[in-house]
Design a protein around this motif. Structure first.
Motif, PDB file in Angstrom:
ATOM      1  N   GLY A 107      -8.771 -21.570 -12.977  1.00  0.00           N
ATOM      2  CA  GLY A 107      -7.466 -21.894 -13.549  1.00  0.00           C
ATOM      3  C   GLY A 107      -6.984 -20.896 -14.574  1.00  0.00           C
ATOM      4  N   LYS A 108      -7.762 -19.836 -14.813  1.00  0.00           N
ATOM      5  CA  LYS A 108      -7.334 -18.814 -15.766  1.00  0.00           C
ATOM      6  C   LYS A 108      -6.325 -17.890 -15.092  1.00  0.00           C
ATOM      7  N   GLY A 109      -5.412 -17.353 -15.888  1.00  0.00           N
ATOM      8  CA  GLY A 109      -4.413 -16.456 -15.326  1.00  0.00           C
ATOM      9  C   GLY A 109      -3.203 -17.210 -14.825  1.00  0.00           C
ATOM     10  N   GLU A 110      -2.192 -16.479 -14.385  1.00  0.00           N
ATOM     11  CA  GLU A 110      -0.927 -17.075 -13.971  1.00  0.00           C
ATOM     12  C   GLU A 110      -0.699 -16.800 -12.493  1.00  0.00           C
ATOM     13  N   TYR A 111      -1.631 -17.236 -11.662  1.00  0.00           N
ATOM     14  CA  TYR A 111      -1.563 -16.946 -10.244  1.00  0.00           C
ATOM     15  C   TYR A 111      -1.463 -18.232  -9.433  1.00  0.00           C
ATOM     16  N   GLY A 112      -0.976 -18.089  -8.200  1.00  0.00           N
ATOM     17  CA  GLY A 112      -0.816 -19.251  -7.341  1.00  0.00           C
ATOM     18  C   GLY A 112      -2.157 -19.785  -6.875  1.00  0.00           C
ATOM     19  N   GLU A 113      -2.200 -21.078  -6.660  1.00  0.00           N
ATOM     20  CA  GLU A 113      -3.431 -21.706  -6.185  1.00  0.00           C
ATOM     21  C   GLU A 113      -3.746 -21.193  -4.782  1.00  0.00           C
ATOM     22  N   GLY A 114      -4.989 -20.814  -4.563  1.00  0.00           N
ATOM     23  CA  GLY A 114      -5.396 -20.316  -3.259  1.00  0.00           C
ATOM     24  C   GLY A 114      -5.204 -18.828  -3.061  1.00  0.00           C
ATOM     25  N   ASP A 115      -4.700 -18.108  -4.077  1.00  0.00           N
ATOM     26  CA  ASP A 115      -4.543 -16.661  -3.952  1.00  0.00           C
ATOM     27  C   ASP A 115      -5.896 -15.987  -3.734  1.00  0.00           C
ATOM     28  N   LEU A 116      -5.890 -14.963  -2.873  1.00  0.00           N
ATOM     29  CA  LEU A 116      -7.066 -14.121  -2.703  1.00  0.00           C
ATOM     30  C   LEU A 116      -6.725 -12.730  -3.232  1.00  0.00           C
ATOM     31  N   PHE A 117      -7.774 -12.001  -3.652  1.00  0.00           N
ATOM     32  CA  PHE A 117      -7.546 -10.711  -4.304  1.00  0.00           C
ATOM     33  C   PHE A 117      -8.408  -9.638  -3.663  1.00  0.00           C
ATOM     34  N   LEU A 118      -7.783  -8.496  -3.394  1.00  0.00           N
ATOM     35  CA  LEU A 118      -8.510  -7.342  -2.885  1.00  0.00           C
ATOM     36  C   LEU A 118      -9.098  -6.518  -4.019  1.00  0.00           C
ATOM     37  N   GLY A 119      -8.507  -6.631  -5.219  1.00  0.00           N
ATOM     38  CA  GLY A 119      -8.962  -5.833  -6.350  1.00  0.00           C
ATOM     39  C   GLY A 119      -8.256  -4.502  -6.447  1.00  0.00           C
ATOM     40  N   VAL A 120      -7.093  -4.349  -5.797  1.00  0.00           N
ATOM     41  CA  VAL A 120      -6.328  -3.101  -5.842  1.00  0.00           C
ATOM     42  C   VAL A 120      -5.501  -3.066  -7.114  1.00  0.00           C
ATOM     43  N   THR A 121      -5.526  -1.938  -7.814  1.00  0.00           N
ATOM     44  CA  THR A 121      -4.788  -1.833  -9.077  1.00  0.00           C
ATOM     45  C   THR A 121      -3.296  -1.664  -8.830  1.00  0.00           C
ATOM     46  N   VAL A 122      -2.495  -1.997  -9.836  1.00  0.00           N
ATOM     47  CA  VAL A 122      -1.041  -1.865  -9.715  1.00  0.00           C
ATOM     48  C   VAL A 122      -0.611  -0.417  -9.464  1.00  0.00           C
ATOM     49  N   PRO A 123      -1.188   0.601 -10.153  1.00  0.00           N
ATOM     50  CA  PRO A 123      -0.800   1.987  -9.820  1.00  0.00           C
ATOM     51  C   PRO A 123      -1.027   2.321  -8.352  1.00  0.00           C
ATOM     52  N   ASP A 124      -2.125   1.840  -7.774  1.00  0.00           N
ATOM     53  CA  ASP A 124      -2.377   2.072  -6.350  1.00  0.00           C
ATOM     54  C   ASP A 124      -1.316   1.382  -5.494  1.00  0.00           C
ATOM     55  N   GLN A 125      -0.962   0.153  -5.884  1.00  0.00           N
ATOM     56  CA  GLN A 125       0.055  -0.582  -5.132  1.00  0.00           C
ATOM     57  C   GLN A 125       1.411   0.120  -5.209  1.00  0.00           C
ATOM     58  N   ARG A 126       1.752   0.626  -6.384  1.00  0.00           N
ATOM     59  CA  ARG A 126       3.020   1.355  -6.533  1.00  0.00           C
ATOM     60  C   ARG A 126       3.018   2.616  -5.662  1.00  0.00           C
ATOM     61  N   SER A 127       1.871   3.272  -5.588  1.00  0.00           N
ATOM     62  CA  SER A 127       1.762   4.485  -4.782  1.00  0.00           C
ATOM     63  C   SER A 127       1.967   4.171  -3.302  1.00  0.00           C
ATOM     64  N   VAL A 128       1.354   3.091  -2.820  1.00  0.00           N
ATOM     65  CA  VAL A 128       1.529   2.672  -1.427  1.00  0.00           C
ATOM     66  C   VAL A 128       2.985   2.304  -1.174  1.00  0.00           C
ATOM     67  N   ALA A 129       3.580   1.562  -2.112  1.00  0.00           N
ATOM     68  CA  ALA A 129       4.976   1.126  -1.962  1.00  0.00           C
ATOM     69  C   ALA A 129       5.914   2.323  -1.886  1.00  0.00           C
ATOM     70  N   LYS A 130       5.660   3.328  -2.712  1.00  0.00           N
ATOM     71  CA  LYS A 130       6.517   4.517  -2.749  1.00  0.00           C
ATOM     72  C   LYS A 130       6.466   5.269  -1.427  1.00  0.00           C
TER      73      LYS A 130
END
Length: 236
Positions: free
Chosen positions: A28-51
């Motif tokens: 229940g820690k953090g502000e995430y949706g119930e049932g979310d799964l995480f790959l562990g990818v950092t936001v800079p990496d995600q921004r790079s993929v998005a770009k």
């Protein structure tokens, strides 16, 4: 295209971090949706993929990423949607992107996703096209994340020196039961004070005794210590 993006994100993930996230947020820690799964990818990496991919991927495929069980898929999809919105000069395409965003709000259910999208898409679109009713409709929703999207979207108005819509929404939500709402309200009031301190002082003088502690604490954070203490003493 979609398969390639998923493979890239999976490749960038750190196994130890990926194993840590579900365990941590299951408590229940953090502000995430119930049932979310995480790959562990950092936001800079995600921004790079998005770009790299935003210009190539369709709204249909973005819809599939947004409905993914992985948090990183949804956040990357929103980064790409923001890029599409910011880069296009075609108003009809912007209208389509905003409609797409509004139809997928059920997936925008945590602070990271709210932060990265509503200001740059809904806030800008509403301000530039004088469509405040879009934000008012969201603010009137029973869904907390819709209310927060509306409030955070007003940041674009604050940056432009327009405060009436923000004050309207904050006043409506003073008695909201969730502390995360009060945090967003206070944070935006603080930004209003950075733009126009007399405007913030005038609003606080009228409403500060009704404000939840979290909202007031953030709102007065940048004021002089003497003024802050006066407001805090007024609450005791």
């Amino acid at each position: 295209m979609l398969k390639e993006i998923e493979e890239v994100l999976a490749f960038l993930s750190i196994p130890e971090k990926a194993a840590f996230f579900p365990k941590f947020f299951k408590t229940g820690k953090g502000e995430y949706g119930e049932g979310d799964l995480f790959l562990g990818v950092t936001v800079p990496d995600q921004r790079s993929v998005a770009k790299e991919y935003y210009a190539k991927i369709s709204l249909e495929d973005l819809s599939r990423l947004l409905s993914s069980k992985y948090h990183e898929h949804r956040l990357t999809a929103l980064f790409m949607l923001i890029s599409k919105f910011e880069k296009t000069k075609d108003q009809s395409v912007k209208d389509e992107i905003v409609e797409f965003y509004l139809n997928h709000l059920q997936y925008v259910n945590n602070w990271d996703l709210v932060d990265s999208s509503c200001y740059k898409i809904l806030g800008r679109y509403s301000f530039e096209n004088r469509k405040e009713d879009l934000l008012r409709k969201l603010s009137a929703s029973e869904e907390m994340w819709h209310k927060r999207i509306a409030v955070v979207g007003t940041m674009f108005y604050v940056k432009k020196g327009s405060f009436d819509l923000l004050k309207e929404f904050v006043t409506q939500n003073l008695k909201h039961p969730h502390d995360l709402m009060h945090k967003a309200n206070g944070w935006l009031l603080r930004e209003m004070g950075q733009k126009n301190e007399p405007e913030l002082i005038s609003y606080l003088n009228k409403y500060y005794k009704e404000m939840p502690r979290t909202c007031l604490r953030y709102a007065i954070e940048k004021l002089d210590e003497e003024i802050r203490q006066e407001y805090l003493k007024g609450r005791i």
